[in-house]
Structures are given as structure tokens and as C-alpha cells.
Design a protein around this motif. Structure first.
Motif, PDB file in Angstrom:
ATOM      1  N   ASP A  86      61.087  49.099  49.853  1.00 26.00           N
ATOM      2  CA  ASP A  86      60.896  48.501  47.820  1.00 26.00           C
ATOM      3  C   ASP A  86      61.720  49.492  47.316  1.00 26.00           C
ATOM      4  O   ASP A  86      62.820  49.512  46.648  1.00 26.00           O
ATOM      5  N   LEU A  97      64.984  44.938  41.653  1.00 28.86           N
ATOM      6  CA  LEU A  97      63.439  44.500  41.576  1.00 28.86           C
ATOM      7  C   LEU A  97      63.098  44.390  43.194  1.00 28.86           C
ATOM      8  O   LEU A  97      62.113  43.803  43.846  1.00 28.86           O
ATOM      9  N   ARG A 100      63.107  41.561  48.333  1.00 33.01           N
ATOM     10  CA  ARG A 100      62.232  40.094  47.525  1.00 33.01           C
ATOM     11  C   ARG A 100      60.439  39.872  48.171  1.00 33.01           C
ATOM     12  O   ARG A 100      60.245  40.402  49.265  1.00 33.01           O
ATOM     13  N   SER A 101      60.268  39.332  46.911  1.00 32.35           N
ATOM     14  CA  SER A 101      59.093  38.468  47.204  1.00 32.35           C
ATOM     15  C   SER A 101      58.058  38.507  48.545  1.00 32.35           C
ATOM     16  O   SER A 101      57.379  38.805  48.763  1.00 32.35           O
ATOM     17  N   LYS A 102      59.610  37.816  49.592  1.00 27.50           N
ATOM     18  CA  LYS A 102      58.033  37.058  50.514  1.00 27.50           C
ATOM     19  C   LYS A 102      58.705  38.181  51.692  1.00 27.50           C
ATOM     20  O   LYS A 102      57.297  38.647  52.350  1.00 27.50           O
ATOM     21  N   LYS A 104      58.335  41.658  50.561  1.00 26.50           N
ATOM     22  CA  LYS A 104      57.296  42.513  50.556  1.00 26.50           C
ATOM     23  C   LYS A 104      55.677  41.568  50.909  1.00 26.50           C
ATOM     24  O   LYS A 104      54.761  42.444  50.772  1.00 26.50           O
ATOM     25  N   LEU A 105      55.102  40.529  50.946  1.00 27.31           N
ATOM     26  CA  LEU A 105      54.157  39.950  50.580  1.00 27.31           C
ATOM     27  C   LEU A 105      53.978  40.063  52.594  1.00 27.31           C
ATOM     28  O   LEU A 105      52.328  40.065  53.041  1.00 27.31           O
ATOM     29  N   ASN A 164      48.811  45.001  44.516  1.00 31.42           N
ATOM     30  CA  ASN A 164      49.617  44.367  42.721  1.00 31.42           C
ATOM     31  C   ASN A 164      49.027  44.702  41.866  1.00 31.42           C
ATOM     32  O   ASN A 164      50.364  44.775  40.687  1.00 31.42           O
ATOM     33  N   ASN A 167      49.934  48.367  41.109  1.00 28.39           N
ATOM     34  CA  ASN A 167      51.690  48.212  41.322  1.00 28.39           C
ATOM     35  C   ASN A 167      51.908  47.916  39.542  1.00 28.39           C
ATOM     36  O   ASN A 167      52.604  48.097  38.915  1.00 28.39           O
ATOM     37  N   ASP A 244      56.829  52.173  43.957  1.00 27.20           N
ATOM     38  CA  ASP A 244      56.328  50.681  44.634  1.00 27.20           C
ATOM     39  C   ASP A 244      55.501  51.936  46.009  1.00 27.20           C
ATOM     40  O   ASP A 244      54.033  51.417  46.288  1.00 27.20           O
TER      41      ASP A 244
END
Length: 343
Positions: A86, A97, A100-102, A104-105, A164, A167, A244
Motif C-alpha cells: 500500500d 489512497l 485499491r480497497s478490493k 487491500k482486503l 483497520n 490504521n 500502512d
């Protein structure tokens, strides 16, 4: 502590020379724009220091690492690796940012599921495994048994929530570092107490069924010391940020300690500041959607709200540390009171 005190100074010089500086959100507090370019990815220093500290202790005492400790360190380093990717994207693609959120998840899920599956293996001579199929508070709660894949899902949710949460708290100089240091210090005490009252050596009504409490205390102590040294450089005005890399790794280690010590619900109290900050984001988003554009706080996470009210950053950090300290004291009090009263 020594490794991070010395190593972080070296890392600041190295990262600054290479131009590995922090990108700042344009929609964040304007006072943070002066922090643009501050070296980041400092979490790599305390991750390395913690691992070296742990194995140095093993070498010095001529004892073998345990499954519980190795699994917490795996989760710690694995979540840190996701955070490193990240941070890498933030720096080299100049995108504040990061992942991407997906993506990272997906990375967090892969590490967490691997940890959960492995933690349900490796029984000792008494049949005790690092993790338990029961949801726990201070001990396993006998009527909250989870079968099969539900255990993995529960551990995954705990890890995702805590990683999170830390974070989100990592938004002001030293805030997440100091708060995490307090929680790992508390876990050092908890693990030492559990070792003294372990069912393996002191069976009885009040004993604790934890596989490797003594070695988990070594991990917690290593983390506490590493964060002490890092805070020297991360306190306001920060010379380096954990990024992160650091915040996700600390959240992973925190949830890993909770799983291994059978304190999965107690960690919500011990790490109360992270819970409060996470709740502020959830409330902000929910209120914004319900009211079609109105805000509950001036800015979320919660520490930015107080900045927007005109509080100095140092005042916000110190007062939030006080809140976290109270959470730790209350959590330890509840932990000890349960033993005194016999559950």
C-alpha cells in the motif's frame, strides 16, 4: 528498543535520500500539508526489530520458539507486507489512497485466513492448540462454540477490524504508536499472569487454558520495546511515519495476541481507543447517508474532528493517549477481577 532507536534514525536518512515521502490526502486537515514528503514505511523498522528481539531472546535463553509466538509473528509480518505494498503504491504512483480497497482486503484476507487455519493446528502434549473454536472474553465462553469455517470467519473479522482500527488511528504524530505500545505492554502483563496460573503447571478452577503464555509474553514485550524506540522519532513533530506497513502489522499483532490468549472480546476494551475511532468513521458515514449529506463530526476519524475544532495536534494526541491509558487500566482491572472472583 535499542534497535528501533538506532535503526529508525538510519531509516529516516535512507528513506529521505530515496525520496520515499508520505503523500497527504487533499481532503484532510490543511495543517497536514506541511507533512508532505516526511519519510514513511517506518513500520519496517519496528517489524524487523521485534522479530530480531524475539529470536535474540530465544538464542540467549537457549529455548525453542513456540507455535503460538511464531503464528503471531507471521500475522504481524504478513499484515505488514500488505501495508508495505500500500505504501509502495502511494510513493511510486503518487496516489495518497494507495492500494485499491478490493486488493487491500484480498491481501488482508489471505494472511488472516492462513493464520486462522494454522492456529487451529499444532496441539501440544495436552491437546491444547494456539487458537480455540470458542469465542472468548477472558477465557473461552463455553456456550459460544463455533464450528468449522465459522471459527475462521470470526478470526478474520477480528483481524480485519483491529488492523483497520489501528490504521484509522494512525493520523497524528505518535498517536497509534503510543496507543499500541500501551496495549502490548498490557498483554505482556496478561501473558505473564497466565503463565503463572497456567492449567499446564497449576491446574485448578482459576487456571488459564493458553498454549504458550510465556512465549507470547516475550512477543508482547518485544513489540512494546520496539514501539518505545520508534516513538522517539515518531512523536510530534514526526521525523518518520509508520505508514500502512506499521499500522496494519500492529493491528494484526494485536488481534493475534487476543486470539492466542483467549481475550478476543477483552481486546475491544484494552484497545478501546481504536474501537472509538473506528466507530466514529462508521457513524459519520452512516449519518451522512441517512441525512443525505449532513455530517455528525466536522471530519472523521475522530481525532481530525478535534483538529478542526482548533485543538493543537499535540493536545489531541496526549488526550487520546489518556483515554487509551484508561482503557488499558480498566481492561487489566476486569481481567484481574475475573480471577479474584473466580469467574
Amino acid at each position: 528498543m535499542v534497535l528501533t532507536l538506532i535503526g529508525t534514525r538510519w531509516a529516516i536518512t535512507l528513506l529521505a535520500k530515496r525520496g520515499y515521502g508520505q503523500e497527504i490526502r487533499d481532503d484532510g486537515p490543511t495543517s497536514h500539508h506541511t507533512k508532505r514528503g516526511t519519510p514513511t514505511m517506518g513500520g519496517t523498522v519496528f517489524i524487523a526489530a521485534t522479530i530480531v528481539g524475539y529470536f535474540a531472546a530465544k538464542l540467549f535463553t537457549m529455548t525453542e520458539p513456540t507455535a503460538s509466538a511464531l503464528l503471531v509473528l507471521f500475522l504481524f509480518a504478513g499484515m505488514g507486507a500488505v501495508g508495505f505494498l500500500d505504501d509502495f503504491i502511494k510513493i511510486f504512483r503518487q496516489r495518497s489512497l494507495g492500494l485499491r480497497s478490493k486488493a487491500k482486503l484480498a491481501g488482508q484476507t489471505l494472511i488472516a485466513v492462513t493464520f486462522a487455519v494454522l492456529a487451529l493446528q499444532f496441539p501440544d502434549e495436552r491437546g491444547q492448540r494456539p487458537a480455540s473454536p470458542f469465542i472468548s472474553f477472558i477465557r473461552d465462553i463455553s456456550w459460544l462454540h463455533l464450528a468449522g469455517v465459522l471459527v475462521v470467519i470470526w478470526i478474520l473479522l477480528l483481524i480485519a477490524g483491529m488492523s483497520n482500527g489501528v490504521n484509522l488511528a494512525d493520523g497524528l504524530d505518535g498517536l497509534a504508536t503510543g496507543a499500541s505500545m500501551m496495549v502490548f505492554g498490557a498483554y505482556t502483563l496478561i501473558c505473564i499472569w497466565q503463565f503463572g496460573q497456567s492449567c499446564a503447571t497449576a491446574p485448578g478452577a482459576k487456571c488459564y487454558e493458553v498454549r504458550d503464555p510465556h512465549d507470547l509474553a516475550v512477543v508482547a514485550a518485544s513489540l512494546t520495546g520496539a514501539l518505545f524506540g520508534f516513538l522517539w522519532w515518531n512523536a510530534s513533530p514526526a521525523k518518520i511515519f509508520m505508514g500502512d506497513t506499521g499500522s496494519l502489522s500492529l493491528g494484526g499483532a494485536l488481534s493475534g495476541m487476543a486470539v492466542m490468549t483467549r481475550t478476543e472480546l477483552l481486546v475491544l476494551l484494552l484497545g478501546g481507543l481504536f474501537v472509538i475511532i473506528t466507530a466514529s468513521v462508521i457513524l459519520q458515514v452512516g449519518w451522512f447517508k441517512i441525512t443525505k449529506g449532513k455530517r455528525l463530526f466536522r471530519m472523521a476519524p475522530l481525532h481530525h474532528h478535534f483538529e478542526m475544532l482548533g485543538w493543537e495536534q499535540v493536545n489531541v494526541v496526549i488526550r487520546f493517549w489518556i483515554i487509551q491509558g484508561l482503557c488499558v487500566v480498566i481492561g487489566l482491572g476486569v481481567f484481574y477481577a475475573e480471577w479474584v472472583t473466580g469467574g
